[in-house]
Scaffold this motif. Structure first.
Motif, mmCIF file in Angstrom:
data_model
loop_
_atom_site.group_PDB
_atom_site.id
_atom_site.type_symbol
_atom_site.label_atom_id
_atom_site.label_comp_id
_atom_site.label_asym_id
_atom_site.label_seq_id
_atom_site.Cartn_x
_atom_site.Cartn_y
_atom_site.Cartn_z
ATOM 1 N N THR A 1 0.783 -1.153 -0.087
ATOM 2 C CA THR A 1 0.225 -0.085 -0.015
ATOM 3 C C THR A 1 0.912 1.345 -0.071
ATOM 4 O O THR A 1 0.587 2.165 -0.647
ATOM 5 C CB THR A 1 -0.867 0.034 1.057
ATOM 6 O OG1 THR A 1 -1.704 -1.104 1.189
ATOM 7 C CG2 THR A 1 -1.580 1.349 1.263
ATOM 8 N N LEU B 1 -5.346 -5.115 -1.163
ATOM 9 C CA LEU B 1 -4.728 -3.737 -1.642
ATOM 10 C C LEU B 1 -5.571 -2.738 -2.173
ATOM 11 O O LEU B 1 -5.728 -1.605 -1.626
ATOM 12 C CB LEU B 1 -3.364 -4.401 -2.529
ATOM 13 C CG LEU B 1 -2.681 -3.121 -3.111
ATOM 14 C CD1 LEU B 1 -2.083 -2.297 -1.926
ATOM 15 C CD2 LEU B 1 -1.700 -3.516 -4.125
ATOM 16 N N ARG C 1 -8.374 5.164 0.907
ATOM 17 C CA ARG C 1 -7.437 6.244 1.160
ATOM 18 C C ARG C 1 -7.614 7.316 0.030
ATOM 19 O O ARG C 1 -7.446 8.693 0.075
ATOM 20 C CB ARG C 1 -5.984 5.927 1.190
ATOM 21 C CG ARG C 1 -5.779 5.238 2.475
ATOM 22 C CD ARG C 1 -4.478 4.260 2.167
ATOM 23 N NE ARG C 1 -3.932 3.716 3.687
ATOM 24 C CZ ARG C 1 -4.530 2.744 4.412
ATOM 25 N NH1 ARG C 1 -5.813 2.370 3.687
ATOM 26 N NH2 ARG C 1 -4.219 2.261 5.536
ATOM 27 N N MET D 1 -7.600 -1.038 0.454
ATOM 28 C CA MET D 1 -6.901 0.101 1.361
ATOM 29 C C MET D 1 -6.551 1.266 0.449
ATOM 30 O O MET D 1 -6.878 2.581 0.900
ATOM 31 C CB MET D 1 -5.460 -0.485 1.766
ATOM 32 C CG MET D 1 -5.841 -1.679 2.812
ATOM 33 S SD MET D 1 -4.365 -2.125 3.862
ATOM 34 C CE MET D 1 -3.858 -3.589 2.812
ATOM 35 N N VAL D 2 -6.161 1.066 -0.918
ATOM 36 C CA VAL D 2 -5.797 2.232 -1.794
ATOM 37 C C VAL D 2 -7.302 2.937 -2.200
ATOM 38 O O VAL D 2 -7.148 4.091 -1.965
ATOM 39 C CB VAL D 2 -5.233 1.576 -2.961
ATOM 40 C CG1 VAL D 2 -5.388 2.830 -4.163
ATOM 41 C CG2 VAL D 2 -3.980 0.998 -2.706
#
Length: 428
Positions: A95, A123, A130, A126-127
């Motif tokens: 990440t 992954l 954000r 999480m990306v």
């Protein structure tokens, strides 16, 4: 994709590299799927960056594999020595590596994230949280389906993977399944909302995989006897793919019909996969134990350019997998005009048209497989009809169609209100 500017998609495939040779390690049909669909999407005007984990210190940051398609290497953890099962421990590093790369770009550079396999989905989750970029996920295989269809002595997938997949399902804006059967399993086993699960069939490169000059020319090229009865397995050497089923079936065949042995040629094409480094040796020992080692030929995986000749040279291609989300080998073989014998399970029921382009076998009993294969060997006219049916069946599965339908899913995702995630069925 509907946009006034050039669109960019970030494809996440961290546990295996699209640059790796399919049929070895963790590289298989998914690698082919990601690369071929990306090429067609790029041809339609959508740039695709495929992010994978760097597994060697000397890899360039970017490798262009086609106009508009680039492989980007993320540095996370040790370059070598990490198994697929250990990669979840590097999700924080992955990440961070992606975010450091992404912050060098304009905020709206990537329109969408598309992750493949559950580790990449973690992954992507999480990306996406954000950045606010919508996440589309394709499972390809799932722990719950695989654990329902294990080969003998095969180790079940861990509960941690199943939990991780559930989290990805919940975090995604939408899911893409290869077949109706896979879509149903996502709804029934993972509580995915049916409204947000889309079926997009994989494809085949119909220019590369075609009947070409036919079986005779392919056998001359590969130095294979013109009168041999050639049965071929193509895939990673692991219990779940069932290559031992083919060997045991051949043993049954020569036991009941000894005269066949002088004509049979069994080809096992593939390399060791994942932690199964001893599986190839086990298959060789099995062939010797079954007294068919003299007619069994173990062949290293070949390039995509050479593979069609192996399909064309074969009388039958056998796919005895215990589960498949689709089965690209079956589709490629049929496109080359070779009938397929496959397990009647999962996506293989779609990839193979039973009685039209090949035969589907219930279960993995070597006697049942032997009976189906023997019958086809004894009926060359039926094989000819299946060969013609195979080409027609495969012609309906082009990568252009895969890319077109995937882009439609992307447009749908981008039309959703900001922050919308995949609803659980119980909340729908």
């Amino acid at each position: 994709m509907k946009s006034s500017k050039k669109s960019h998609i970030a494809t996440l495939m961290v546990h295996t590299s699209p640059l790796d040779q399919a049929g070895i390690g963790d590289a298989g049909g998914m690698n082919v799927y990601v690369v071929e669909s990306a090429k067609k999407m790029a041809a339609a005007g959508v740039n695709v960056d495929i992010f994978t984990r760097a597994n060697h210190p000397n890899l360039p940051e970017r490798v262009e594999i086609a106009d508009g398609v680039n492989v980007k290497h993320l540095v996370a953890g040790p370059f070598e020595g990490l198994s697929k099962e250990e990669l979840p421990s590097q999700l924080g590093a992955l990440t961070s590596s992606f975010m450091n790369y992404q912050k060098q770009l304009p905020n709206d550079y990537y329109s969408l994230l598309h992750s493949h396999y559950w580790i990449s989905g973690q992954l992507g989750w999480m990306v996406s949280e954000r950045t606010g970029i919508p996440l589309i996920h394709t499972m390809h295989t799932t722990a719950k389906v695989k654990n329902l269809n294990l080969a003998d002595d095969e180790k079940p997938e861990p509960q941690t993977r199943a939990i991780g997949e559930e989290q990805v399902v919940k975090a995604s804006t939408g899911l893409i399944a290869n077949t109706d059967a896979e879509a149903a399993s996502l709804v029934s086993l993972y509580d995915a909302c049916p409204d947000n699960v889309f079926v997009v069939a994989p494809g085949v490169d119909l220019q590369t995989f075609s009947p070409g000059s036919g079986k005779a020319a392919a056998r001359i090229k590969l130095n294979i006897a013109p009168d041999a009865i050639m049965l071929t397995f193509v895939g990673r050497i692991q219990p779940h793919k069932g290559p031992d089923v083919l060997l045991r079936a051949v043993s049954e065949m020569v036991t009941h019909s000894p005269h066949l042995k002088s004509k049979l040629a069994v080809v096992i094409m593939g390399g060791a996969s994942g932690s199964g480094v001893n599986e190839l040796e086990k298959l060789k020992v099995l062939a010797k134990f079954l007294k068919i080692e003299d007619i069994t030929h173990f062949v290293e995986p070949v390039s995509r350019e050479l593979l069609p000749d192996w399909y064309r040279a074969s009388d039958l291609v056998c796919v005895p997998s215990y589960s498949e989300s689709f089965g690209l080998v079956a589709l490629e073989a049929q496109a080359c005009g070779t009938p397929v014998v496959a397990t009647a399970i999962g996506g293989l029921r779609t990839a193979v048209s039973d009685g039209i382009s090949g035969s589907l076998v219930d279960g993995h009993d070597p006697k049942a497989w032997s009976a189906v294969i023997s019958r086809l060997i004894a009926e060359p006219q039926r094989r000819l009809l299946l060969s013609m049916g195979a080409v027609i069946h495969a012609s309906h599965f082009g990568w252009e169609n895969t890319a077109h339908k995937t882009l439609e899913v992307y447009d749908w995702a981008l039309s959703q209100p900001a922050g919308v995630k995949l609803r659980l069925a119980e909340d729908a």
